[in-house]
Design an enzyme around this catalytic site. Structure first.
Site, short mmCIF file in Angstrom:
data_model
loop_
_atom_site.label_atom_id
_atom_site.label_comp_id
_atom_site.label_asym_id
_atom_site.label_seq_id
_atom_site.Cartn_x
_atom_site.Cartn_y
_atom_site.Cartn_z
N ALA A 68 0.82 -1.21 0.00
CA ALA A 68 0.00 0.00 0.00
C ALA A 68 0.85 1.26 0.00
O ALA A 68 0.46 2.29 0.52
CB ALA A 68 -0.93 0.00 1.21
N PHE B 174 18.53 18.78 -6.44
CA PHE B 174 18.77 17.49 -5.83
C PHE B 174 19.97 16.85 -6.49
O PHE B 174 20.29 17.15 -7.65
CB PHE B 174 17.53 16.59 -5.96
CG PHE B 174 16.98 16.13 -4.64
CD1 PHE B 174 16.22 16.99 -3.86
CD2 PHE B 174 17.20 14.85 -4.18
CE1 PHE B 174 15.71 16.58 -2.63
CE2 PHE B 174 16.69 14.42 -2.96
CZ PHE B 174 15.95 15.28 -2.18
N GLN C 30 21.48 1.02 -2.88
CA GLN C 30 22.00 2.37 -2.66
C GLN C 30 22.23 2.64 -1.17
O GLN C 30 21.36 2.36 -0.35
CB GLN C 30 21.01 3.39 -3.20
CG GLN C 30 21.43 4.83 -2.98
CD GLN C 30 20.52 5.78 -3.72
OE1 GLN C 30 19.42 6.09 -3.26
NE2 GLN C 30 20.94 6.23 -4.88
N HIS D 255 22.60 5.63 1.35
CA HIS D 255 22.31 7.06 1.42
C HIS D 255 23.37 7.73 2.29
O HIS D 255 23.66 7.24 3.39
CB HIS D 255 20.92 7.28 1.99
CG HIS D 255 20.37 8.65 1.75
ND1 HIS D 255 20.91 9.77 2.33
CD2 HIS D 255 19.35 9.08 0.98
CE1 HIS D 255 20.22 10.83 1.93
NE2 HIS D 255 19.28 10.44 1.11
N LEU E 264 16.70 8.23 7.89
CA LEU E 264 17.01 9.16 6.82
C LEU E 264 16.95 10.63 7.24
O LEU E 264 15.99 11.08 7.86
CB LEU E 264 16.01 8.93 5.68
CG LEU E 264 16.08 9.86 4.48
CD1 LEU E 264 17.37 9.65 3.71
CD2 LEU E 264 14.90 9.63 3.56
N GLU F 284 18.12 14.28 1.54
CA GLU F 284 19.05 14.98 0.66
C GLU F 284 18.60 16.43 0.45
O GLU F 284 19.37 17.27 0.00
CB GLU F 284 19.10 14.23 -0.68
CG GLU F 284 20.16 14.68 -1.62
CD GLU F 284 20.25 13.75 -2.84
OE1 GLU F 284 20.07 12.53 -2.68
OE2 GLU F 284 20.47 14.26 -3.95
N ARG G 73 24.22 9.97 -4.97
CA ARG G 73 24.42 9.36 -3.65
C ARG G 73 25.56 8.36 -3.61
O ARG G 73 26.25 8.26 -2.59
CB ARG G 73 23.12 8.71 -3.20
CG ARG G 73 22.06 9.73 -2.89
CD ARG G 73 20.72 9.08 -2.64
NE ARG G 73 19.72 10.11 -2.37
CZ ARG G 73 18.41 9.88 -2.32
NH1 ARG G 73 17.96 8.65 -2.55
NH2 ARG G 73 17.57 10.86 -2.07
N HIS H 221 19.72 2.06 1.85
CA HIS H 221 18.56 2.92 1.63
C HIS H 221 17.61 2.42 0.56
O HIS H 221 16.43 2.21 0.80
CB HIS H 221 19.05 4.32 1.27
CG HIS H 221 17.97 5.32 1.04
ND1 HIS H 221 17.04 5.63 2.01
CD2 HIS H 221 17.65 6.08 -0.03
CE1 HIS H 221 16.20 6.54 1.54
NE2 HIS H 221 16.53 6.82 0.29
N ARG I 234 20.21 5.08 -8.21
CA ARG I 234 19.04 5.92 -8.41
C ARG I 234 19.33 7.37 -8.00
O ARG I 234 20.03 7.60 -7.02
CB ARG I 234 17.87 5.40 -7.58
CG ARG I 234 16.67 6.29 -7.61
CD ARG I 234 15.50 5.72 -6.84
NE ARG I 234 15.67 5.67 -5.40
CZ ARG I 234 15.57 6.74 -4.61
NH1 ARG I 234 15.33 7.94 -5.09
NH2 ARG I 234 15.74 6.60 -3.31
N SER J 37 12.49 8.19 -7.16
CA SER J 37 11.78 7.00 -6.66
C SER J 37 10.29 7.26 -6.48
O SER J 37 9.46 6.43 -6.86
CB SER J 37 12.38 6.53 -5.34
OG SER J 37 12.32 7.54 -4.38
#
Lengths: 235, 576
Positions: B19, B123, B236, B238, B248, B251, B282, B348, B390, B395
């Site tokens: 979900a 970013f 990845q 992070h 987290l 970024e 990253r 991450h 990525r 994402s």
């Protein structure tokens, strides 16, 4: 980081064998920088696998781990144990049916959310790009969109405890969020829903919800503005 | 009694597992078409880990500066270290604007420019400010908005259900079996189409930004069903995980101008990515951090560096990055307005996953043959949009865009195809898993998980080498043996967390083996996969995707060429 010895009392309930909830004490040794969630994990993983509780993100955004610790509703994941000294008393949120241990049935909570039509209602046609909404217009609803639906507010609300029909602070805050969204055309419908003895008028500005909110949302203030809007709208 | 008469039997056109953003977006699309759509989720929908995404959703709206689809495409290709499939990226950037405007029309409270348009911030790895954001709670507001839309359009929810087996025969998906976490008991779902949108697999690591729920269940189900996984070795790390917790810090902090410094108070990124500095992708920043730490320039010589926001000032920190401020304060007692925040690389994002084509249909071999009625989207999938690394904010866009695309194709499929017959004993696999744990032996799941996670963080982190990975493989084999003797303390039906965690551990152990095998085979360094013993990228041999099957207790590998369409996007040296 140093180890400390703590006593943790947890309100346990197993539907298969318990007639009513009972307290169980665990004496354990944990890092002094632990959070309440770390403590629950430690107990569940090292001492008693049967303990049940909800948790997911560990970073105070998913809203899974709201529970009562030493009398206050908190998110277990963001709450360091040093706030409480060496004795912890952990219970499920009040006002909800216990499924098992610290896990309560939140279906009624989410059903109330649905009742206030928690989605943008539009009469106007869609623009090719975005709707224009100024920073000032966004400011009206900005803080209310922080709500993570953890139910800490409803569980702290004395108006909610005796009255299961009361929409409660979270659903009403969501109503506020849409009524005051400059893009929305559904205010009339929503205000009619909340203009009820089990809607905004059941809120007696007790402020418990605000104190319980882990996101520090000024819920009572927004509910008061919603009341005002109901009155303005009916004049 | 016939299966169809069982109390716990459901016949639903499209069943979506998960979900998060991908699952909900797909469910909404199917439900709007008038077909029945159900979402099966381990947690209440608003608890899904898409809500943990903070910084933004990428789309070249060009609201605050010039931008183009071509630029978004090239940045994503270069960010992927050229492994991403360019046909997938093309579809992705072409749909990205629509996805964001659609969200806005649903009521998402995006942060705004002065003139009332969606605001955008820079970013890492993006050549223009492309991240459409809502403060630093972008994933949270997207997730809640989609959930509310699903309520409006009568999507069915099976909250707190754990999927235990896919009902697959003759390359046709016929449904699945799930455990009702809250009440106990197995449920059979007969379907025309299934979407696996179960998210990433970062819980295999000790230091991770991932939620407890991110145990790669869909990925493991696919492997168990005899189907392949793709590029699992690409995970990845992070660069700004909160020290010791791994959670987290977006970024977005660096997007707003934050620095990363070492023990000498140097912005060390000047050595590694002089042009982009902290806003390099990253993989580049995490490698730089880990190098500084390994060479003794971590803070006080320890395993962390600092994220410094102080020069941004109180107002900007509190208005643009309030969540980051709160996290540092609550978890480390660090006031980011006054002090730098200790950070370290944290597991991450899972670039690898369930292989699928541009229609999100799950594929079963290097030739791209599809499994009928089985779809995947979001972090669980590997299309491959992100290749070896990525870019931040791609994402959320991936999950929403390919969630919608999945919904469109599932609807089409459901209209054309009848329900297929279920296997003769649909409950067999799922019941077997539960019975084994209830009648199990002396081993417990927690210590096994702890050993796995500690070793994965040690051997399968930012830097890898053959010796460590061979040892890792041996550890996994041993833990898989021990898992056969795992029993659970809790024999109750209602909310048996012990049972759920033991089931999840089987998944972690299963796909971790694939991660290590893939990483051992890939004798090169590309994107997030860096081998100290093979430090260069090798396009001649390795511009290829890894496909991995479990066959006869072993992992079998095959490889397929990455899709490179455009001459101007041929692989070149990757510098920032």
């Amino acid at each position: 980081m140093a180890k400390i010895d703590i006593h943790v009392n947890i309100l346990r309930y197993r539907p298969e064998s318990d007639e009513k909830p009972r307290w169980q004490e665990f004496a354990i040794s944990v890092d002094d920088e632990s959070t309440v969630l770390d403590v629950l994990n430690e107990i569940h993983w090292q001492h008693d696998g049967t303990l049940a509780y909800r948790r997911s993100c560990r970073s105070s955004i998913c809203g899974s781990c709201a529970m009562k610790v030493n009398g206050r509703n908190v998110l277990a994941c963001e709450t360091p144990i040093h706030r409480f000294g060496r004795k912890l008393k952990i219970e499920p949120l009040s006002g909800f049916q216990i499924i098992k241990d610290l896990v309560v049935d939140l279906d009624p909570f989410f059903e109330k959310l649905q009742r206030i039509k928690p989605y943008l209602i539009l009469d106007k046609s869609l623009p090719d790009k975005e709707f224009v909404q100024t920073p000032a217009q966004l400011e009206q609803i900005g803080e209310s969109t922080l709500c993570i639906l953890c139910a800490a507010c409803s569980a702290a609300c004395p108006s909610s405890w005796p009255n299961s029909e009361y929409l409660g602070p979270a659903a009403l805050l969501k109503a506020y969020r849409f009524v005051f969204d400059s893009r929305d055309d559904g205010a009339d419908q929503r205000l009619e829903i909340v203009n009820d003895k089990n809607g905004v008028w059941r809120c007696h500005t007790i402020f418990n919800c605000m104190e319980a909110c882990p996101k520090k949302i000024k819920i009572t203030e927004y509910l008061s503005r919603l009341k005002l809007k109901v009155v303005e709208n009916s004049l | 009694m016939k299966i169809e008469e069982a109390r716990r039997y459901h016949k639903i056109d499209a069943v979506i597992v998960g979900a998060g953003l991908a699952g909900l977006r797909a469910a909404l699309e199917v439900a709007k078409s008038g077909l029945s759509a159900a979402v099966i989720t381990k947690v209440y929908p608003t608890r899904s880990h898409s809500g943990g995404a903070q910084g933004g959703i990428a789309a070249a709206l060009a609201n605050v500066s010039e931008d183009s689809l071509e630029a978004h495409m090239f940045d994503t290709i270069k960010g992927s270290d050229y492994l991403a499939d360019q046909d997938i990226i093309e579809r992705f950037v072409n749909e990205a604007l629509k996805t964001v405007y659609e969200f806005e029309h649903m009521g998402v409270p995006f942060s705004r420019t002065e003139d009332g348009r969606i605001n955008q911030r820079p970013f890492g790895g993006h050549s223009a400010p492309r991240a459409c954001f809502a403060q630093d709670i972008t994933g949270h507001v997207l997730l809640h908005t989609l959930y509310e839309q699903c309520l409006q359009h009568n999507v069915l929810f099976f909250n707190e259900f754990q999927v235990l087996s896919l009902l697959l025969r003759d390359d046709v998906c016929r449904g699945l079996v799930a455990w009702d976490i809250r009440a106990g008991g197995l449920h059979i779902f007969q379907t025309r189409a299934v979407l696996l949108a179960t998210g990433g697999y970062g819980r295999a690591w000790k230091v991770t930004s991932n939620a407890h729920a991110n145990t790669g269940d869909g990925v493991a189900l696919v492997l168990e069903a005899g189907l392949p996984l793709e590029d699992m070795e690409f995970v990845q790390f992070h660069p700004t995980g909160l020290y010791k917790h791994g959670i987290l810090l977006s970024e977005a902090a660096r997007g707003e101008g934050a620095y990363i410094v070492n023990d000498r108070n140097e912005r060390f990124m000047k050595t590694y990515a002089a042009a982009k500095m902290e806003l390099a992708p990253r993989d580049v920043v995490s490698r730089a951090e880990q190098t500084e730490i390994n060479e003794g320039r971590g803070i006080h010589g320890q395993d962390y560096v600092y994220l410094d926001l102080r020069h941004l000032g109180r107002e900007k920190i509190l208005s643009r990055l309030p969540q980051i401020y709160d996290l540092a304060l609550n978890y480390l007692k660090v006031d980011a307005i006054q002090e730098p925040v200790p950070i370290q690389p944290t597991a991450h994002y899972s670039m690898g996953g369930i292989p699928a084509n541009v229609r999100t249909e799950v594929i079963k071999d290097a030739a791209g043959q599809v499994v009928k009625g089985l779809y995947t989207a979001g972090e669980a999938s590997c299309l491959s949009l992100h290749g070896a690394n990525r870019l931040g904010t791609n994402s959320l866009q991936d999950a929403a865009t390919f969630g919608r695309i999945a919904g469109i194709h599932m609807t089409e499929f459901c209209r054309k195809n009848a329900f297929s017959d279920l296997p003769v004993k649909p409950l067999e696999t799922a019941q077997g898993k539960i019975d084994r744990l209830w009648s199990g032996g002396k081993e417990r799941h927690a210590p096994i998980r702890e050993i796995l996670q500690e070793n994965m963080t040690r051997a399968m982190g930012v830097f890898r080498n053959q010796d460590d990975m061979l040892k890792m493989l041996a550890v996994i084999k041993e833990l898989q043996e021990r898992y056969q003797q795992v029993g659970v303390d809790d024999h109750g039906q209602a909310f048996n967390l012990d049972l759920v965690e033991a089931l999840e551990l089987e998944n972690l152990l299963s796909f971790s083996e694939v991660i290590v095998e893939g990483a051992l085979a890939r004798k090169e360094s590309r994107g997030a996969h860096f081998r100290s013993d093979f430090p260069k990228r090798n396009d001649g041999d390795w511009l290829r995707h890894t496909l991995a099957w479990r066959r006869g207790g072993k992992i079998v590998l095959d490889f397929s060429k990455a899709v490179v369409i455009y001459p101007q996007y041929q692989p070149q040296e990757r510098k920032y």
